[in-house]
Design an enzyme around this catalytic site. Structure first.
Site, PDB file in Angstrom:
ATOM      1  N   GLY A  59      -0.391   5.070   0.355  1.00 35.38           N
ATOM      2  CA  GLY A  59      -1.838   4.931   0.295  1.00 35.38           C
ATOM      3  C   GLY A  59      -2.606   5.636  -0.799  1.00 35.38           C
ATOM      4  N   GLY A  60      -1.943   6.138  -1.841  1.00 38.81           N
ATOM      5  CA  GLY A  60      -2.681   6.814  -2.922  1.00 38.81           C
ATOM      6  C   GLY A  60      -3.747   5.918  -3.539  1.00 38.81           C
ATOM      7  N   ASP A  78       0.818  -3.727  -6.061  1.00 44.79           N
ATOM      8  CA  ASP A  78       1.630  -2.668  -6.678  1.00 44.79           C
ATOM      9  C   ASP A  78       3.054  -2.931  -6.179  1.00 44.79           C
ATOM     10  OD1 ASP A  78       2.608  -0.393  -7.836  1.00 44.79           O
ATOM     11  OD2 ASP A  78       1.798   0.968  -6.338  1.00 44.79           O
ATOM     12  N   CYS A  96       5.617   0.562 -11.456  1.00 49.25           N
ATOM     13  CA  CYS A  96       5.881   1.832 -12.157  1.00 49.25           C
ATOM     14  C   CYS A  96       7.270   1.722 -12.789  1.00 49.25           C
ATOM     15  CB  CYS A  96       5.748   3.033 -11.227  1.00 49.25           C
ATOM     16  SG  CYS A  96       6.713   2.918  -9.723  1.00 49.25           S
ATOM     17  N   ALA A 131       0.800  -1.230   0.000  1.00 45.08           N
ATOM     18  CA  ALA A 131       0.000   0.000   0.000  1.00 45.08           C
ATOM     19  C   ALA A 131       0.832   1.279   0.000  1.00 45.08           C
ATOM     20  CB  ALA A 131      -0.948  -0.001   1.201  1.00 45.08           C
TER      21      ALA A 131
END
Length: 419
Positions: free
Chosen positions: A232-233, A299, A352, A229
């Site tokens: 937290g976006g 992520d 990313c 997380a």
């Protein structure tokens, strides 16, 4: 402040940033805490000059060789991002002449590595993947500043309403082209002074990151896990998509990162989020949730090379060896997180990074080892989440975002449904 005093400060900041042993944004923040008296314009000039040097380090170091005086001063003069007339007030005649000569040089005749400003180990696979024309477009986009993207918290406001509130405060925002929740701002207004921000109506979040949350398509009343997380976006975006119902677990190995989520969570108005620090993907807390979760977002920890517009130091701080270490982590975390899903549940693996090694390679190996997980084409998932032009965002069934094509950070995502 006298120009020379500001140039000296820029040299001090550059020396610290170019050690490359700490993330540049932390170095810059610490520097400004030490120099509290600096005004907004001075801070902007210092920070952006340091980032310009990081973005174009090979080129600027090459050009600096022809000058005289301390290296950091020469780099500052070449990269200066403040008022040019103000800077000239601090230069002697020799420096002024040298700067004019360097600025008049035709940079297009320089060696490729001085034009793309990427380390060779990164430039090579990107050139192979994209081909000549797109590679140079990507390299140019990486040397630009990223715009500021906002996600509108739909629990508190509609996008048009938030846009109107920003306009009334003199901030021009346009709807993001793909995410139905996003607004894009050029420049860096002081958002922290706005009620809309402090009451949780908007959050800073790159459009690409918004699309990752939309890809999971979390619904009311579900059990959802944001497995890595961070600050937290995406967690906040998922909580709003769930309309503040169900249970959303925000797991991370870093308590420090989870602590950074707390003020954002308080503003958001969400009460369905359960942040928890975990030691690793195999711990008992995770095992107890096995087979019970509707949707899991992974992520994964990655090189971050898709964020070079914001974090240009990463290209000098990462290495091929580091990528290999990350691949082992990514593989283990994805396999661990997949165990949480119940039949019919959805799994999203995202990074990313721009590199196939952290993206397609990991996704395909996972798919081959877990035949019970059926790939779901990312464009189908995006269309269901009301994302515009979803076909433009997808390559070979995977979400693939590029700064030069989509004006987002570089993101990858793969989607599966458990049979």
């Amino acid at each position: 402040m006298h120009p020379n005093a500001l140039i000296d400060m820029s040299c001090e900041l550059l020396r610290a940033v170019l050690q490359l042993d700490t993330p540049a944004d932390s170095v810059v923040s610490a520097f400004f805490r030490k120099h509290k008296g600096l005004g907004q314009r001075e801070r902007h000039a210092l920070a952006e000059t340091a980032y310009t040097v990081l973005r174009q380090r090979p080129l600027l170091q090459h050009l600096a060789q022809s000058g005289s005086g301390p290296t950091e001063r020469r780099l500052t003069l070449l990269a200066w991002q403040g008022n040019a007339a103000f800077l000239r007030g601090g230069l002697n005649q020799t420096e002024l002449q040298w700067l004019e000569q360097v600025q008049a040089l035709d940079k297009s005749s320089l060696a490729p590595k001085l034009r793309h400003n990427l380390p060779e180990w990164l430039a090579q696979p990107l050139l192979e993947r994209l081909g000549e024309e797109q590679f140079w477009q990507l390299a140019a986009s990486m040397n630009e500043q990223a715009p500021l993207d906002l996600r509108v918290n739909t629990l508190k406001a509609k996008r048009e309403e938030a846009q109107a509130v920003l306009a009334a405060a003199g901030i021009e925002a346009e709807p993001t082209p793909f995410s139905p929740l996003g607004l894009r701002i050029h420049g860096k207004p002081a958002l922290s002074k706005l009620d809309l921000f402090n009451s949780g109506g908007i959050e800073v979040q790159d459009e690409g990151s918004q699309l990752l949350a939309l890809l999971l398509d979390a619904k009311r009343g579900e059990m959802v896990v944001d497995f890595c997380a961070g600050a937290g976006g995406k967690t906040l975006a998922l909580g709003a998509a769930m309309r503040n119902t169900g249970r959303l677990y925000a797991f991370d190995t870093s308590g420090h990162r989870l602590a950074a989520m707390k003020p954002r969570l308080a503003r958001s108005g969400l009460s369905n989020v359960y942040p928890a620090q975990i030691a690793h993907e195999r711990e008992d807390r995770i095992k107890r949730l096995a087979g019970k979760i509707d949707r899991v977002l992974v992520d994964a920890p990655c090189s971050g090379l898709g964020t070079l517009r914001r974090n240009p130091d990463l290209k000098w701080r990462q290495s091929l060896f580091g990528i290999k270490e990350l691949q082992a982590k990514q593989t283990a975390i994805l396999a661990g997180a997949a165990r949480l899903l119940k039949p019919g549940g959805r799994l999203v693996y995202a990074t990313c990074s721009l590199l196939n090694d952290e993206n397609e390679v990991i996704a395909e190996a996972f798919g081959a080892a877990h035949p019970q997980f059926k790939p779901l084409p990312a464009n189908e998932a995006l269309e269901r989440a009301h994302v515009e032009h979803a076909d433009r965002l997808v390559e070979h069934g995977y979400l693939r975002l590029w700064p030069h094509l989509h004006q987002t950070d570089g993101f990858f995502a793969a989607v599966w449904e458990r049979q």
